[in-house]
Design an enzyme around this catalytic site. Sequence first.
Site, PDB file in Angstrom:
ATOM      1  N   ALA A 333       0.829  -1.210   0.000  1.00 60.98           N
ATOM      2  CA  ALA A 333       0.000   0.000   0.000  1.00 60.98           C
ATOM      3  C   ALA A 333       0.864   1.261   0.000  1.00 60.98           C
ATOM      4  O   ALA A 333       1.943   1.283  -0.583  1.00 60.98           O
ATOM      5  CB  ALA A 333      -0.980  -0.051   1.173  1.00 60.98           C
ATOM      6  N   SER A 334       0.419   2.275   0.694  1.00 62.57           N
ATOM      7  CA  SER A 334       1.083   3.583   0.605  1.00 62.57           C
ATOM      8  C   SER A 334       2.427   3.655   1.317  1.00 62.57           C
ATOM      9  O   SER A 334       3.115   4.665   1.229  1.00 62.57           O
ATOM     10  CB  SER A 334       0.155   4.666   1.169  1.00 62.57           C
ATOM     11  OG  SER A 334      -1.014   4.790   0.384  1.00 62.57           O
ATOM     12  N   THR A 335       2.819   2.583   2.011  1.00 64.49           N
ATOM     13  CA  THR A 335       4.120   2.623   2.683  1.00 64.49           C
ATOM     14  C   THR A 335       5.267   2.701   1.679  1.00 64.49           C
ATOM     15  O   THR A 335       6.387   3.067   2.054  1.00 64.49           O
ATOM     16  CB  THR A 335       4.326   1.371   3.568  1.00 64.49           C
ATOM     17  OG1 THR A 335       4.275   0.190   2.750  1.00 64.49           O
ATOM     18  CG2 THR A 335       3.263   1.298   4.657  1.00 64.49           C
TER      19      THR A 335
END
Length: 635
Positions: A333-335
């Site tokens: 995801a956005s990590t």
Amino acid sequence: MWIKRRIAIKDHAAEANLFARRAIIALILVVIMVGLLLSNLYNLQVNKYSDYQTRADGNRIKVQPVAPNRGLIFDTQGVLLAKNTPVHSLDIIAEDVKDIDALLVRIKTLIEVSADQEKSFRRALKQNRRRRFKPISLIDRLTDKQTAIIAVNQHLLDGVLIDARLKRDYPYADLLTHALGYVAKINPKDAARIEADGLDANYAATRDIGKLGLEKYYQNLLHGDIGYRKVEVNSRGRVLREMESQAPTPGNNLHLHLDIELQKVAQQQLLGNRGAVVVLNAVNNGILALYSNPSYDPNLFVHGISSKNYNALLASKDRPLINRSTQGQYPPASTIKPLIGLLGLEQGLITEKTKMWDPGYYQINDLEHKYRDWKKWGHGHVDIYKSLEESCDTFFYDLALRLGVDAISEKMVKFGFGEMTGVDIFEESSANMPSRAWKAGRFRQSWYAGDTVSIGIGQGYWTSTPLQIALATSVLANEGQFFEPKLLNAIESSTGKINSPAQDRPPIVLKHPNNWKIIKRAMRNTVEKPTGTAHKAFVDTTYQAAGKTGTGQVIAIAQDAEYDKDKIAERHRDNALFVGFAPFDNPKIVVAIVVENAGGGSSNAAPIARQIMDTYFAKHPLAADSLIPILSPLP
């Protein structure tokens, strides 16, 4: 009346000679027989003395192998994590038993023997058919009462022994299972591997072997070297006295980077949730915490797990046997947005001042399909700082498409995605860093622009483990310096303690080193600025953290549908993620969190990271210069 007449001796000299000859022959035969007897006696008593002495001693004297004590395992503060506890076991030597079935019946009249124990014994007996002289455990752990009963009746139980030995014990039970692993009985596969390695002599008295985790990875270090004792026994095999002995060399003790206090916090914070926590020492990537939830008690395997308990673990839909921290495959995801942003800066596709308009969605060449931003009304004008601070999807949709999958895949592999991290346990997945070639081989399909858009926000075909996310962020925090993550810190033997050096890989070198600082400053904004997605979780910290939240989609949501967690099955809800490091200016700790099906990362994963960092810095107070606020204004 007839009278028998005596025959007169006709030749007295001839008959005397005949008698003399017969006597001489008889004497010669006697002498020959006595000579043969004496010769054989000499041969037995003198020539073959050593052979028969050895045979006699073999009946009277036994050389028994003595297993070494397994090395202990300690955490970074010296807390004992794996120890050896004395136990008594009931063993049977099949070679000394005429009727195994009758013996088992007799034993069961004295003490309780479970069906699982008898089944396990019979299986081991069958597997060791060629080694009937080796003791086989019927009951691994006798109670004091059982030990006394068997000892009193042992004269009636041929081939039965009570063996006192040390057994592995894990005092923290399920807290460390996926990191330490466990030991269990040596099975035929283990025995074959030991023999193939030429170690069968050193394992002659060993019954258990590392099956998982550190216990398996460092088996040779922990095992030690075998000893022996020469004992005199009676006709029944009972030991009368010890004649000679050589003590075994105990295994090495292992000192880990693991901090049991951080491990406890990780367990407490994940209570009731499935997920994983990874904490790294940012200086050398020593693993300070490695926790996967749910877990299980490894002591069950040490003493022989029952079929009921094992089947329950196998059947559990929560999959406690999986080490989620190294085997869990999640969309990052956005990590990974900071890394995509770093790549865009390096490729010159964006600069520190590049801005784009975010209306709340993204379209490829004005196609009808819209890739939605999590904020449906959009973020307005965004640059690299705001896009990371507020986790703008649209910015990274566009950037990923311009970068292309080839460039993304090539560079992300260098950060450790799609490959093994080098962690010192065998239970690890490489997860998946997708590429054109991978999709063609896996699905026999071409790579589409929409696939690239999805991986720009860590979705689609891209999967990673929590350890990979932590490792990549550590490389970013240290501006390219790359150390493999390790649990082992030092090895302690009888000769002293030796630190295990950190294993580094070639560093990642940027054309423009200032790009590291731009991305790190943007991650700092995520925590520091009120509009940052992780701000609420890190209000009023005594240290300066930086990080990135993530919300991983588990199932696809139709374009015209709204995400409503109350209408979605619990296991189809979004995963919560967070990765961060602190202090910002001199990183000491990296934390990665994945909480399955918990929802948003900002509200469900970032607070866990805050608790872990608070615990760490409470134990490791920062120097004064680390507490000074950043003087230059944040972009």
